[in-house]
Structures are given as structure tokens and as C-alpha cells.
Design a protein around this motif. Structure first.
Motif, PDB file in Angstrom:
ATOM      1  N   VAL A 228      29.117  82.516  85.622  1.00 49.84           N
ATOM      2  CA  VAL A 228      28.327  82.778  86.830  1.00 49.84           C
ATOM      3  C   VAL A 228      29.252  83.262  87.949  1.00 49.84           C
ATOM      4  O   VAL A 228      28.923  84.196  88.693  1.00 49.84           O
ATOM      5  CB  VAL A 228      27.536  81.512  87.232  1.00 49.84           C
ATOM      6  CG1 VAL A 228      27.046  81.601  88.673  1.00 49.84           C
ATOM      7  CG2 VAL A 228      26.353  81.318  86.287  1.00 49.84           C
ATOM      8  N   LYS A 229      30.430  82.668  88.041  1.00 49.04           N
ATOM      9  CA  LYS A 229      31.401  83.122  89.055  1.00 49.04           C
ATOM     10  C   LYS A 229      31.877  84.543  88.751  1.00 49.04           C
ATOM     11  O   LYS A 229      31.999  85.367  89.656  1.00 49.04           O
ATOM     12  CB  LYS A 229      32.598  82.165  89.109  1.00 49.04           C
ATOM     13  CG  LYS A 229      32.288  80.881  89.856  1.00 49.04           C
ATOM     14  CD  LYS A 229      33.592  80.143  90.156  1.00 49.04           C
ATOM     15  CE  LYS A 229      33.424  78.671  89.909  1.00 49.04           C
ATOM     16  NZ  LYS A 229      34.590  77.973  89.444  1.00 49.04           N
ATOM     17  N   MET A 230      32.149  84.806  87.471  1.00 49.67           N
ATOM     18  CA  MET A 230      32.573  86.162  87.086  1.00 49.67           C
ATOM     19  C   MET A 230      31.502  87.185  87.439  1.00 49.67           C
ATOM     20  O   MET A 230      31.786  88.276  87.933  1.00 49.67           O
ATOM     21  CB  MET A 230      32.809  86.233  85.564  1.00 49.67           C
ATOM     22  CG  MET A 230      34.152  85.728  85.120  1.00 49.67           C
ATOM     23  SD  MET A 230      34.161  85.501  83.315  1.00 49.67           S
ATOM     24  CE  MET A 230      33.986  87.191  82.761  1.00 49.67           C
ATOM     25  N   LEU A 231      30.270  86.798  87.165  1.00 49.13           N
ATOM     26  CA  LEU A 231      29.131  87.675  87.445  1.00 49.13           C
ATOM     27  C   LEU A 231      29.049  87.950  88.956  1.00 49.13           C
ATOM     28  O   LEU A 231      28.848  89.088  89.385  1.00 49.13           O
ATOM     29  CB  LEU A 231      27.858  86.990  86.940  1.00 49.13           C
ATOM     30  CG  LEU A 231      26.621  87.800  86.632  1.00 49.13           C
ATOM     31  CD1 LEU A 231      26.916  88.975  85.721  1.00 49.13           C
ATOM     32  CD2 LEU A 231      25.565  86.888  85.979  1.00 49.13           C
ATOM     33  N   ALA A 232      29.222  86.917  89.750  1.00 49.49           N
ATOM     34  CA  ALA A 232      29.158  87.065  91.214  1.00 49.49           C
ATOM     35  C   ALA A 232      30.281  87.986  91.698  1.00 49.49           C
ATOM     36  O   ALA A 232      30.050  88.858  92.552  1.00 49.49           O
ATOM     37  CB  ALA A 232      29.258  85.699  91.877  1.00 49.49           C
ATOM     38  N   ASP A 233      31.483  87.810  91.171  1.00 47.17           N
ATOM     39  CA  ASP A 233      32.593  88.692  91.559  1.00 47.17           C
ATOM     40  C   ASP A 233      32.250  90.133  91.199  1.00 47.17           C
ATOM     41  O   ASP A 233      32.434  91.050  91.995  1.00 47.17           O
ATOM     42  CB  ASP A 233      33.893  88.284  90.841  1.00 47.17           C
ATOM     43  CG  ASP A 233      34.419  86.943  91.341  1.00 47.17           C
ATOM     44  OD1 ASP A 233      33.970  86.498  92.415  1.00 47.17           O
ATOM     45  OD2 ASP A 233      35.256  86.340  90.646  1.00 47.17           O
ATOM     46  N   PHE A 234      31.737  90.314  89.991  1.00 47.13           N
ATOM     47  CA  PHE A 234      31.435  91.662  89.505  1.00 47.13           C
ATOM     48  C   PHE A 234      30.316  92.310  90.339  1.00 47.13           C
ATOM     49  O   PHE A 234      30.332  93.514  90.591  1.00 47.13           O
ATOM     50  CB  PHE A 234      31.050  91.596  88.028  1.00 47.13           C
ATOM     51  CG  PHE A 234      30.929  92.942  87.381  1.00 47.13           C
ATOM     52  CD1 PHE A 234      32.057  93.671  87.028  1.00 47.13           C
ATOM     53  CD2 PHE A 234      29.681  93.496  87.127  1.00 47.13           C
ATOM     54  CE1 PHE A 234      31.949  94.927  86.428  1.00 47.13           C
ATOM     55  CE2 PHE A 234      29.562  94.745  86.527  1.00 47.13           C
ATOM     56  CZ  PHE A 234      30.702  95.466  86.177  1.00 47.13           C
ATOM     57  N   LEU A 235      29.348  91.511  90.737  1.00 44.02           N
ATOM     58  CA  LEU A 235      28.233  92.028  91.553  1.00 44.02           C
ATOM     59  C   LEU A 235      28.626  92.186  93.027  1.00 44.02           C
ATOM     60  O   LEU A 235      27.809  92.582  93.853  1.00 44.02           O
ATOM     61  CB  LEU A 235      27.008  91.098  91.436  1.00 44.02           C
ATOM     62  CG  LEU A 235      26.369  90.987  90.047  1.00 44.02           C
ATOM     63  CD1 LEU A 235      25.267  89.924  90.035  1.00 44.02           C
ATOM     64  CD2 LEU A 235      25.801  92.328  89.600  1.00 44.02           C
ATOM     65  N   ARG A 236      29.883  91.846  93.315  1.00 48.73           N
ATOM     66  CA  ARG A 236      30.453  91.954  94.674  1.00 48.73           C
ATOM     67  C   ARG A 236      29.791  91.017  95.674  1.00 48.73           C
ATOM     68  O   ARG A 236      29.685  91.332  96.857  1.00 48.73           O
ATOM     69  CB  ARG A 236      30.401  93.414  95.168  1.00 48.73           C
ATOM     70  CG  ARG A 236      31.227  94.319  94.266  1.00 48.73           C
ATOM     71  CD  ARG A 236      31.244  95.748  94.732  1.00 48.73           C
ATOM     72  NE  ARG A 236      31.882  96.602  93.735  1.00 48.73           N
ATOM     73  CZ  ARG A 236      31.611  97.900  93.556  1.00 48.73           C
ATOM     74  NH1 ARG A 236      30.701  98.482  94.314  1.00 48.73           N
ATOM     75  NH2 ARG A 236      32.240  98.597  92.640  1.00 48.73           N
ATOM     76  N   VAL A 237      29.362  89.876  95.143  1.00 53.85           N
ATOM     77  CA  VAL A 237      28.874  88.795  96.010  1.00 53.85           C
ATOM     78  C   VAL A 237      29.545  87.492  95.570  1.00 53.85           C
ATOM     79  O   VAL A 237      28.879  86.564  95.130  1.00 53.85           O
ATOM     80  CB  VAL A 237      27.325  88.651  95.980  1.00 53.85           C
ATOM     81  CG1 VAL A 237      26.670  89.727  96.805  1.00 53.85           C
ATOM     82  CG2 VAL A 237      26.782  88.688  94.548  1.00 53.85           C
ATOM     83  N   VAL A 249      27.262  76.972  92.382  1.00 59.54           N
ATOM     84  CA  VAL A 249      27.401  77.551  91.038  1.00 59.54           C
ATOM     85  C   VAL A 249      26.575  76.728  90.044  1.00 59.54           C
ATOM     86  O   VAL A 249      25.791  77.275  89.245  1.00 59.54           O
ATOM     87  CB  VAL A 249      28.891  77.592  90.614  1.00 59.54           C
ATOM     88  CG1 VAL A 249      29.024  78.080  89.169  1.00 59.54           C
ATOM     89  CG2 VAL A 249      29.695  78.474  91.556  1.00 59.54           C
ATOM     90  N   GLU A 250      26.724  75.414  90.137  1.00 59.06           N
ATOM     91  CA  GLU A 250      25.982  74.527  89.228  1.00 59.06           C
ATOM     92  C   GLU A 250      24.468  74.641  89.428  1.00 59.06           C
ATOM     93  O   GLU A 250      23.697  74.507  88.476  1.00 59.06           O
ATOM     94  CB  GLU A 250      26.415  73.066  89.420  1.00 59.06           C
ATOM     95  CG  GLU A 250      27.803  72.741  88.885  1.00 59.06           C
ATOM     96  CD  GLU A 250      28.938  73.273  89.754  1.00 59.06           C
ATOM     97  OE1 GLU A 250      28.688  73.625  90.929  1.00 59.06           O
ATOM     98  OE2 GLU A 250      30.080  73.360  89.251  1.00 59.06           O
ATOM     99  N   GLU A 251      24.074  74.904  90.673  1.00 58.07           N
ATOM    100  CA  GLU A 251      22.632  75.083  90.947  1.00 58.07           C
ATOM    101  C   GLU A 251      22.080  76.288  90.179  1.00 58.07           C
ATOM    102  O   GLU A 251      20.972  76.238  89.623  1.00 58.07           O
ATOM    103  CB  GLU A 251      22.393  75.323  92.450  1.00 58.07           C
ATOM    104  CG  GLU A 251      22.655  74.125  93.328  1.00 58.07           C
ATOM    105  CD  GLU A 251      21.407  73.290  93.558  1.00 58.07           C
ATOM    106  OE1 GLU A 251      20.451  73.413  92.763  1.00 58.07           O
ATOM    107  OE2 GLU A 251      21.396  72.519  94.537  1.00 58.07           O
ATOM    108  N   VAL A 252      22.853  77.381  90.182  1.00 52.62           N
ATOM    109  CA  VAL A 252      22.410  78.579  89.459  1.00 52.62           C
ATOM    110  C   VAL A 252      22.340  78.283  87.966  1.00 52.62           C
ATOM    111  O   VAL A 252      21.348  78.599  87.293  1.00 52.62           O
ATOM    112  CB  VAL A 252      23.364  79.781  89.725  1.00 52.62           C
ATOM    113  CG1 VAL A 252      23.042  80.942  88.790  1.00 52.62           C
ATOM    114  CG2 VAL A 252      23.270  80.229  91.181  1.00 52.62           C
ATOM    115  N   VAL A 253      23.401  77.643  87.458  1.00 48.12           N
ATOM    116  CA  VAL A 253      23.440  77.328  86.019  1.00 48.12           C
ATOM    117  C   VAL A 253      22.241  76.467  85.630  1.00 48.12           C
ATOM    118  O   VAL A 253      21.554  76.744  84.639  1.00 48.12           O
ATOM    119  CB  VAL A 253      24.766  76.607  85.664  1.00 48.12           C
ATOM    120  CG1 VAL A 253      24.724  76.072  84.238  1.00 48.12           C
ATOM    121  CG2 VAL A 253      25.958  77.550  85.850  1.00 48.12           C
ATOM    122  N   ALA A 254      21.956  75.445  86.439  1.00 48.63           N
ATOM    123  CA  ALA A 254      20.864  74.519  86.106  1.00 48.63           C
ATOM    124  C   ALA A 254      19.507  75.216  86.191  1.00 48.63           C
ATOM    125  O   ALA A 254      18.654  75.057  85.310  1.00 48.63           O
ATOM    126  CB  ALA A 254      20.900  73.317  87.055  1.00 48.63           C
TER     127      ALA A 254
END
Ligand code: A3P
Length: 321
Positions: A228-237, A249-254
Motif C-alpha cells: 500500500v505504501k509502494m502504491l501511494a509512492d507510485f501514485l505520487r501521494v 496504512v493499516e486502515e486501507v489494508v483493513a
């Protein structure tokens, strides 16, 4: 009108008649530039290639069917829109909209005139999705530098997932698992061969790592937070330190977990037609959600056979499963 309808149903006959055709699925498939497609997909994709206007800040989520498209759509939407819709909030769109409908497919639903107008109407930056292999994406996508997130999955699990799915959604047609497996091993499946699909995006991600992010379902299942963190970096957010320490991060995963999404009424009930003329249950995108489910469905011999084929087809690429 009757003829027009038939053409829309069956695709562009002139183009199709020039393509290799194969029976064995619920309808004949055609081999279009190395990829097995339904007649209507061929038409839809060729129309898209001529009509779609990409924007430099588009992000395309690309998958082979049954590799976790639904999950990736949920995760990418949640990450990209979290300033407006914090994960876990009571009014989050994921609570009331199927993940499939939060990120539109480029090539779906099929129409005789492709609905690029609907895509044109979306505000930037757009999150889009596709099952098309890399060589079929409109060339302007890479020329403009549009980013692509590709999600793949262990091939035996892909086969098992797609077999269950096809049996569920192609109502009057029951595909025998052994026969379908043999076809899959020949590379004959929707958007197949699987190995060409995976290898095409893999090679792009090696050549242009800043433009193409290559992810594996099994790795995401093992450590969703990291991805999820990698995805956020890649999406530039990227997640801020505050967000990380606050558990965002855990909120998104859950929120995007298999168990949570599967249990939501919007995903567990009802029927939708996302393809065009092929209504299916919303719940059909959520089955087992496991790594290694092939072990309960394939024999040792079948497993070895597919492993060998995939290994040979990916040889020299640096990619393994
Ligand atoms: P299984 O059939 O093995 O359960 P796609 O979304 O590309 O159609 O892929 C569907 C597969 O992803 C199915 O695999 C489905 O259960 C699984 N899946 C759906 N949502 C998921 C989620 N939130 N997390 C993990 N896997 C998920």
C-alpha cells in the motif's frame, strides 16, 4: 437494425474473419495480435486504440483476469482518494460501490461504438483499468508516459480462480476442469497466453521502473501494508509520517481486505452487467481469496506441467513464480 445488432453482438466481422479462431470456451475466441479474445473484445479494443485520448497523469491498473483486479482497484482507489475519503470513514465510497465500478475498464463494457466519451468525461488524474496485454494498449499511453500498475499472480492459482469464475458466470456452460486446464497450458484462455501477458508488462517494468510498477498477488497477501505504501509512492501521494503513525496504512489494508469487502452488501448481493450482455453476481469477484488454493484442486502432475511451461516461457526474463 437487426444486422447492426448482430454486428455489435459478434464483433467486427471483416476483421474477425482474418484472425485465427478457436473453439473450446463458452464461445469461439479469436487470436488478435497474439492474444485470445472474444469477438466483442476484439472490436472494443480496436475502437479503443483509435479513439482513446490518454492524459499524461492517467494511471492504468493492468491485470490478467483473476489476478486480483478487484483488490487492486479497491486499494488504488482508497489510496488515491484518501484526502477526500479517509479509509475507514463511515461514508467511504467502497462501502456503497463495488470496487469494480470505482475504476472503469478501458475496454469494457463492450459497445459497438466504444464509450470513450465516458472516459473523456472523468476528471484528472484518472484511475483506469485494463486486462489488455502491453502490446495492445494504445501506443499513446506509453508515449505520453502514463503510469501503469501491473498485478500478477501465481499461475496455478490464476487457473483455478478463472475456472471457478467461468463456471459461475457463463450460465449455461459447464467447463470441464481437466479439459480447460489442457487449453490453459496451450495458452488458450481469455486474454491468454498468461505468460506472454505477464512477461510483456514485466519487461516494461524492468525497462521503465518509474513508469511501470510490477506487483505480485502473493507478495501483497504476505505484506499488504508495504505494498500500500509502494502504491501511494507510485501514485505520487506518499503517506506522511503522521499518517503512518496514525495507522492510515493499516486502515486501507483493513478496509480493502478480502473478508471486509466480501461481507459488504454491495459486494455480496445483487447482479450487474459490467461487460455488456453478460450480467453476473457481484459476489462472483470474491471466492476464496487465498494463496495456494490450487493445492485443493490440481493434481501433482497438473501442477508440475503448468510449472514447467511457465518456467520455460519466462526463461531469461528474470521473473519467476
Ligand atoms: P479466488 O478465486 O482465488 O478466490 P479478479 O479481481 O482479477 O477477478 O480476481 C479475483 C480473485 O481475487 C479471486 O480469487 C478473489 O477471491 C480474489 N480477491 C477478490 N478481492 C480480494 C481482496 N480484497 N483481497 C484478496 N483477494 C481478493
Amino acid at each position: 437494425a437487426e444486422n447492426n445488432h448482430d454486428a455489435a453482438e459478434e464483433g467486427d466481422n471483416q476483421l474477425l474473419s482474418a484472425l485465427p479462431k478457436k473453439e473450446g470456451m463458452w464461445k469461439p475466441f479469436f487470436l488478435y495480435r497474439g492474444c485470445w479474445l472474444t469477438p466483442r473484445s476484439v472490436t472494443s479494443i480496436t475502437l479503443l486504440q483509435s479513439q482513446f485520448a490518454p492524459r499524461p497523469d492517467d494511471v492504468v491498473l493492468a491485470t490478467f483476469p483473476k489476478c486480483g483486479t478487484t483488490w487492486l482497484k479497491a486499494l488504488a482507489f482508497a489510496v488515491a482518494n484518501r484526502s477526500r475519503h479517509p479509509a475507514g470513514s463511515g461514508a467511504h465510497p467502497l462501502l456503497t460501490t463495488h470496487p469494480q465500478d470505482l475504476v472503469p475498464f478501458l475496454e469494457l463494457p463492450h459497445r459497438d461504438v466504444h464509450p470513450v466519451a465516458a472516459l473523456d468525461g472523468l476528471p484528472s488524474p484518472r484511475l483506469l483499468s485494463t486486462h489488455m496485454p502491453a502490446p495492445l494498449l494504445p501506443l499513446s499511453i506509453s508515449a505520453l508516459g502514463c503510469r501503469v500498475v501491473y498485478l500478477c499472480r501465481e499461475p496455478k492459482d490464476v487457473f483455478v480462480s478463472s475456472w471457478h469464475y467461468m463456471n459461475k458466470v457463463t450460465a449455461d456452460f459447464s467447463l470441464d476442469m481437466d479439459a480447460t486446464f489442457e487449453l490453459f497450458c496451450e495458452g488458450f484462455s481469455l486474454y491468454g497466453p498468461l505468460w506472454d501477458h505477464v512477461r510483456g508488462y514485466w519487461e516494461q517494468s524492468v525497462a521503465e521502473p518509474d513508469r511501470v510498477l510490477f506487483l505480485k498477488y502473493d507478495d501483497m497477501m504476505a505484506d499488504a501494508g508495504k505494498h500500500v505504501k509502494m502504491l501511494a509512492d507510485f501514485l505520487r501521494v506518499p503517506f506522511t509520517d503522521e499518517e503512518v503513525s496514525g495507522g492510515a496504512v493499516e486502515e486501507v489494508v483493513a478496509m480493502c481486505s478480502f473478508e471486509n469487502l466480501k461481507s459488504l452488501p454491495v459486494n455480496s448481493s445483487g447482479v450487474s452487467d459490467r461487460i455488456g450482455g453478460m450480467p453476473m453476481e457481484n459476489s462472483s469477484y470474491f471466492r476464496a481469496g487465498k494463496v495456494g488454493d490450487w493445492k485443493t484442486h490440481l493434481t501433482e502432475e497438473m501442477a508440475k506441467k503448468l510449472d514447467c511451461i511457465v518456467e520455460e516461457k519466462l526463461r531469461g526474463s528474470g521473473l519467476t513464480f
